[in-house]
Design an enzyme around this catalytic site. Structure first.
Site, PDB file in Angstrom:
ATOM      1  N   LEU A  20       0.836  -1.201   0.000  1.00 44.07           N
ATOM      2  CA  LEU A  20       0.000   0.000   0.000  1.00 44.07           C
ATOM      3  C   LEU A  20       0.873   1.253   0.000  1.00 44.07           C
ATOM      4  O   LEU A  20       0.603   2.218  -0.705  1.00 44.07           O
ATOM      5  CB  LEU A  20      -0.939  -0.011   1.222  1.00 44.07           C
ATOM      6  CG  LEU A  20      -1.882   1.183   1.337  1.00 44.07           C
ATOM      7  CD1 LEU A  20      -2.798   1.295   0.121  1.00 44.07           C
ATOM      8  CD2 LEU A  20      -2.722   1.096   2.613  1.00 44.07           C
ATOM      9  N   ILE A 440      22.000  20.762  17.040  1.00 41.30           N
ATOM     10  CA  ILE A 440      21.447  19.636  17.798  1.00 41.30           C
ATOM     11  C   ILE A 440      22.154  18.315  17.489  1.00 41.30           C
ATOM     12  O   ILE A 440      21.991  17.332  18.198  1.00 41.30           O
ATOM     13  CB  ILE A 440      19.926  19.538  17.541  1.00 41.30           C
ATOM     14  CG1 ILE A 440      19.243  20.865  17.897  1.00 41.30           C
ATOM     15  CG2 ILE A 440      19.279  18.419  18.341  1.00 41.30           C
ATOM     16  CD1 ILE A 440      19.477  21.357  19.312  1.00 41.30           C
ATOM     17  N   ASP A 608      20.368  12.553  24.012  1.00 40.85           N
ATOM     18  CA  ASP A 608      19.063  12.903  23.425  1.00 40.85           C
ATOM     19  C   ASP A 608      17.945  12.092  24.050  1.00 40.85           C
ATOM     20  O   ASP A 608      18.021  10.868  24.122  1.00 40.85           O
ATOM     21  CB  ASP A 608      19.078  12.620  21.919  1.00 40.85           C
ATOM     22  CG  ASP A 608      19.913  13.635  21.160  1.00 40.85           C
ATOM     23  OD1 ASP A 608      19.968  14.802  21.591  1.00 40.85           O
ATOM     24  OD2 ASP A 608      20.505  13.262  20.128  1.00 40.85           O
ATOM     25  N   HIS A 650      18.422  16.826  24.678  1.00 37.30           N
ATOM     26  CA  HIS A 650      17.578  17.471  23.669  1.00 37.30           C
ATOM     27  C   HIS A 650      16.225  16.772  23.631  1.00 37.30           C
ATOM     28  O   HIS A 650      16.145  15.551  23.696  1.00 37.30           O
ATOM     29  CB  HIS A 650      18.236  17.400  22.294  1.00 37.30           C
ATOM     30  CG  HIS A 650      17.307  17.749  21.169  1.00 37.30           C
ATOM     31  ND1 HIS A 650      16.832  19.016  20.989  1.00 37.30           N
ATOM     32  CD2 HIS A 650      16.733  16.981  20.215  1.00 37.30           C
ATOM     33  CE1 HIS A 650      16.011  19.018  19.943  1.00 37.30           C
ATOM     34  NE2 HIS A 650      15.932  17.794  19.465  1.00 37.30           N
ATOM     35  N   GLU A 674      12.253  22.391  21.499  1.00 37.71           N
ATOM     36  CA  GLU A 674      11.673  22.852  20.255  1.00 37.71           C
ATOM     37  C   GLU A 674      10.642  23.938  20.512  1.00 37.71           C
ATOM     38  O   GLU A 674       9.469  23.649  20.688  1.00 37.71           O
ATOM     39  CB  GLU A 674      10.990  21.663  19.574  1.00 37.71           C
ATOM     40  CG  GLU A 674      10.406  21.941  18.238  1.00 37.71           C
ATOM     41  CD  GLU A 674       9.602  20.759  17.751  1.00 37.71           C
ATOM     42  OE1 GLU A 674       8.409  20.689  18.071  1.00 37.71           O
ATOM     43  OE2 GLU A 674      10.189  19.894  17.078  1.00 37.71           O
ATOM     44  N   HIS A 703      11.991  22.009  10.315  1.00 37.39           N
ATOM     45  CA  HIS A 703      11.080  21.183   9.523  1.00 37.39           C
ATOM     46  C   HIS A 703      10.678  21.868   8.219  1.00 37.39           C
ATOM     47  O   HIS A 703      10.058  21.276   7.363  1.00 37.39           O
ATOM     48  CB  HIS A 703       9.841  20.815  10.349  1.00 37.39           C
ATOM     49  CG  HIS A 703      10.218  20.151  11.634  1.00 37.39           C
ATOM     50  ND1 HIS A 703      10.503  20.867  12.776  1.00 37.39           N
ATOM     51  CD2 HIS A 703      10.400  18.856  11.950  1.00 37.39           C
ATOM     52  CE1 HIS A 703      10.825  20.025  13.740  1.00 37.39           C
ATOM     53  NE2 HIS A 703      10.779  18.801  13.276  1.00 37.39           N
TER      54      HIS A 703
HETATM   55  N1  GLN Z   1      20.948  14.428  17.769  1.00 38.24           N
HETATM   56  C1  GLN Z   1      19.848  14.086  16.955  1.00 38.24           C
HETATM   57  C2  GLN Z   1      19.899  14.817  15.627  1.00 38.24           C
HETATM   58  O1  GLN Z   1      20.367  15.904  15.579  1.00 38.24           O
HETATM   59  C3  GLN Z   1      18.548  14.395  17.639  1.00 38.24           C
HETATM   60  C4  GLN Z   1      17.384  13.973  16.806  1.00 38.24           C
HETATM   61  C5  GLN Z   1      16.054  14.143  17.483  1.00 38.24           C
HETATM   62  O2  GLN Z   1      15.923  14.772  18.480  1.00 38.24           O
HETATM   63  N2  GLN Z   1      15.032  13.550  16.947  1.00 38.24           N
HETATM   64  O3  GLN Z   1      19.478  14.334  14.606  1.00 38.24           O
HETATM   65 ZN    ZN Z   2      14.752  16.980  18.010  1.00 38.64          ZN
END
Ligand code: GLN
Ligand code: ZN
Length: 763
Positions: A20, A440, A608, A650, A674, A703
């Site tokens: 699918l 990050i 993370d 994070h 975020e 994003h």
């Molecule tokens: N250190 C990871 C990155 O930068 C963190 C990703 C995440 O928080 N989803 O991709």
């Molecule tokens: Zn993230």
């Protein structure tokens, strides 16, 4: 209609070869027509029905199939399409515009389906909406199933779950339950229509909202709505089905309505045992979810039979339907595709098709006795006993070294020396300015990067060639960060395709399937790691890359690790010990990595925890226990850090209102979050709480491909400064950059650094 002794709550739909997904994506790319999607869908439905039929499942779901999402399908069935999509005349186009957006329409919101990794489309409702029932999809499937000789049951998302999961878009109060009196008539009309499908129609109404704390405010509506729905048509056999937790409060109400049956989950709602008396005193059929629908371990059939004996000591056998605990949407298709897993591990696993066989075996033994099994079934039963036994004893699962280490775990469950003392030492050591700039972790995963990883995996290039190429990517990345002027650098994560898989592949006790895909949303699937045994780390996992990266620069290089809670929450986790224990084992493994990194001179280390919040239990009463072990796991991981080792974490979200105490207690020196998409209102909770540690609120949204200007970044930083002092703030994007292109990343980060310089000058 024949007697029903078992059924499955629902079946997966993406296809065992992700047919699918492929059909949809090709159609979306404009490479094929919708006819092809339809023909794949038809084939999948029929295949899934016949799998269930052949396995010996009595009543088989229709309307559990969906081209994108079942909640979105309910929006169509009820005719509650939001006005903003009404200009699209073509039905198919409109459906996918709601799901994914198009050039002129933003998609409807998507969010987590309870505590699973599946995401549904959030209905947008408003007062005065006119419903218009259209059961053509259900009817088509119903007739097609009948034609195949299958006994259909119609799956519907219930009115309370539909409403509680919806959003009101016509006023300040977003709670769509306020529209209850307007939506109930739509459901009544729907049920009237369903009654035309046959002389007796079985309807499974999914109401998982009833296992959440919202059940309290729903209880009055619950009784009224099911009284009314049952009145809609006499030939409907209505079963209200719950899953994912216990349904004590709801069952107390439901037994007072005329519904035919009630479904409860005995795997994730063990407390449901306590409401058997209540069900027994009513004349309801009990749909007993005993086979785990959302994890992948074999059922220990002996113990399932014991459970069923306990249940049937209260509710007589004639009133029992044996079921999965929830839809099989949440597990992969079949282990028959797994060629690389060892026979031992495979013998412990049951994916969707294997669960059908288990369910049918359990049904036969329970109702007809073990003597009634044919030789093939008897063999399966014997195999199940063997495999259950081997799970209890196998050395692959039970690792003496890990267990002896676990004996001293208590002493490690504590946080480090006070933050005030640590941070002073860290500021002296690193001497970073207020508003320190960083990222990050990941940088663009280009075609080239992926190709190198793929070639190495397929044996096309040698280890040394792979290492050289990766080093090349890291070197380039460090150079770019230096020329942009970032102050704390990262190595870029080019060696990782996924933040959990990368660690999982190197941990003992964790396996990966080849084809264990599970739908996450729409056409997107994930392949979660399988944590089957005691977890340990045979060798350092990131040390090589991080130390190489550090050797290229005088600036601090952040080590980059995935935290234990996130690894746990994004995996299939063994069910033969508490999740907390598994989490502590992972924490020990990551702790060793933290220690290796700091000994090698990597003194900033980010752990993370992207999925920390995702793991919160559905019921408030269960939250303290989760928070306790999640926190302790984070402490075990980071507690080894010396005072002058700075721990970062994070998290990919911003709404910390209800968990701020826990975030504080994690005791990371720096947390990046975020906030870019939500403005800094959500940051205020840190201030109001008196949060003292350092914070990097994402200043732009990674994003989107858009490059933020210096002016807007400057404004954003100034806005942050209205909430928190410069000394407490770090400046970074709101997540990793791996999905972006270099052409977007470089100018965005340059603008970010420029903006910081301007703000610093003005301070
Ligand atoms: N250190 C990871 C990155 O930068 C963190 C990703 C995440 O928080 N989803 O991709
Ligand atoms: Zn993230």
């Amino acid at each position: 209609m024949s007697e029903i002794r078992n059924w499955v709550t629902g079946f997966a739909r993406i296809g065992e070869k992700r047919e699918l997904k492929k059909a949809l994506e090709s159609y979306w790319r404009g490479e094929s027509t919708f006819d092809e999607v339809e023909s794949v869908s038809r084939e999948l439905k029929e295949r899934h029905w016949s799998y269930q039929n052949r396995a010996g499942i009595d009543a088989i779901s229709v309307n559990d199939f969906s081209l994108y999402d079942q909640t979105l399908d309910m929006v169509e069935i009820l005719g509650l399409v939001p006005d903003r999509f009404k200009d699209i005349e073509d039905r198919v186009e409109r459906y996918f515009a709601m799901a994914r957006g198009d050039a002129t329409h933003t998609a409807m919101e998507m969010t987590k389906w309870f505590n699973t990794n599946y995401h549904y489309i959030v209905p947008e409702l408003k007062s005065g909406m006119e419903y218009k029932i259209d059961i053509s999809k259900i009817e088509d499937e119903y007739r097609a199933a009948k034609k195949l000789g299958v006994e259909p049951k119609v799956n519907i998302i219930g009115p309370l779950t539909f409403l509680a999961n919806a959003r009101r878009v016509d006023g300040p109060n977003e709670d769509a339950l306020t529209l209850y009196t307007q939506i109930l008539p739509a459901y009544i009309a729907l049920f009237e229509k369903l009654s035309s499908l046959g002389s007796r129609v079985v309807v499974q109404v999914d109401e998982p909202i009833l296992v959440t704390d919202r059940v309290v405010e729903l209880s009055l509506l619950l009784k009224e709505s099911y009284n009314r729905l049952c009145e809609a048509a006499e030939n409907l056999d209505i079963y209200v089905v719950t899953y994912f937790n216990h349904a004590k409060e709801a069952v107390a109400q439901l037994v007072q309505t005329p519904v035919k049956g009630i479904g409860i989950d005995f795997v994730y709602g063990s407390e449901n045992i306590e409401i058997l008396d209540m069900i027994s005193a009513s004349n309801k059929v009990l749909v007993a979810g005993v086979v785990d629908g959302r994890n992948i371990w074999i059922s220990d059939i002996e113990s399932k039979l014991k459970l069923l004996e306990t249940i049937s000591s209260k509710v007589s056998k004639e009133r029992l339907i044996i079921s999965t605990s929830c839809s099989l949407l949440h597990v992969p298709y079949s282990i028959s595709y797994e060629k690389r897993l060892s026979d031992d591990i495979k013998s412990w696993l049951a994916f969707g098709l294997e669960k059908l066989d288990e369910l049918s075996l359990i049904t036969k033994i329970f109702f007809d006795g073990a003597d009634s099994l044919n030789s093939k079934e008897a063999l399966s039963y014997a195999r199940n006993r063997e495999a259950s036994q081997s799970r209890r004893e196998s050395k692959l699962i039970h690792d003496a070294a890990v267990q002896s280490r676990m004996e001293s775990i208590e002493g490690l469950k504590k946080s480090r020396r006070s933050f005030e003392e640590r941070i002073k030492i860290q500021h002296e050591k690193f001497a970073y300015a207020p508003l320190c700039t960083t990222t990050i972790g990941s940088f663009p995963q280009t075609q080239e990067v992926r190709a190198v990883r793929r070639d190495f995996k397929n044996g096309k290039i040698s280890k040394s060639e792979y290492v050289d190429r990766m080093k090349g990517f890291i070197k380039e990345c460090v150079k770019i960060q230096e020329s942009i002027g970032l102050e704390v650098l990262v190595h870029g994560e080019f060696e990782r395709n996924d933040m959990v898989e990368y660690f999982g592949e190197q941990l003992k006790g964790v396996a990966f399937s080849e084809n264990g895909w599970v739908q996450s949303y729409g056409s997107r699937c994930v392949k979660p790691p399988i944590i089957y045994g005691d977890v340990s780390r045979p060798e350092p996992m990131t040390l090589f890359w991080s130390t190489y990266a550090q050797s290229l620069t005088k600036k601090p290089m952040k080590g980059m690790l995935t935290g234990p809670v996130t690894i746990l929450n994004w995996s299939f986790v063994r069910d033969d010990q508490p999740r907390s224990k598994t989490c502590f084992q992972i924490a020990l493994a990551i702790r060793d990595e933290v220690d290796d990194l700091q000994r090698a001179g990597i003194k900033m280390i980010q752990v993370d925890e992207a999925a920390f919040k995702e793991g919160y239990p559905l019921r408030a009463a269960d939250r303290p226990a989760y928070e306790k072990f999640a926190l302790e796991s984070f402490w075990i991981t980071t507690g080894v850090a010396e005072d002058d080792t700075q721990i970062h974490t994070h998290m990919c979200y911003s709404d910390f209102n209800d968990i701020i105490d826990t975030i504080e207690a994690m005791d990371a020196d720096v947390i990046s979050i975020e906030t870019a998409r939500s403005g800094n209102t959500l940051l205020k909770v840190f201030k109001e709480h008196g949060y003292k540690k350092e914070i990097g609120p994402g200043v732009y949204d990674i994003h989107s491909p858009r490059i933020p200007s210096v002016e807007e970044l400057q404004k954003q930083i100034l806005a942050l400064l209205e909430v928190l002092p410069a000394r407490q703030l770090w400046i970074n994007p709101d997540c990793g950059l791996k999905t972006r292109r270099w052409e977007e990343v470089i100018p965005s980060l340059e603008n970010m650094v420029k903006a910081v310089k301007k703000v610093r000058a003005s301070l």
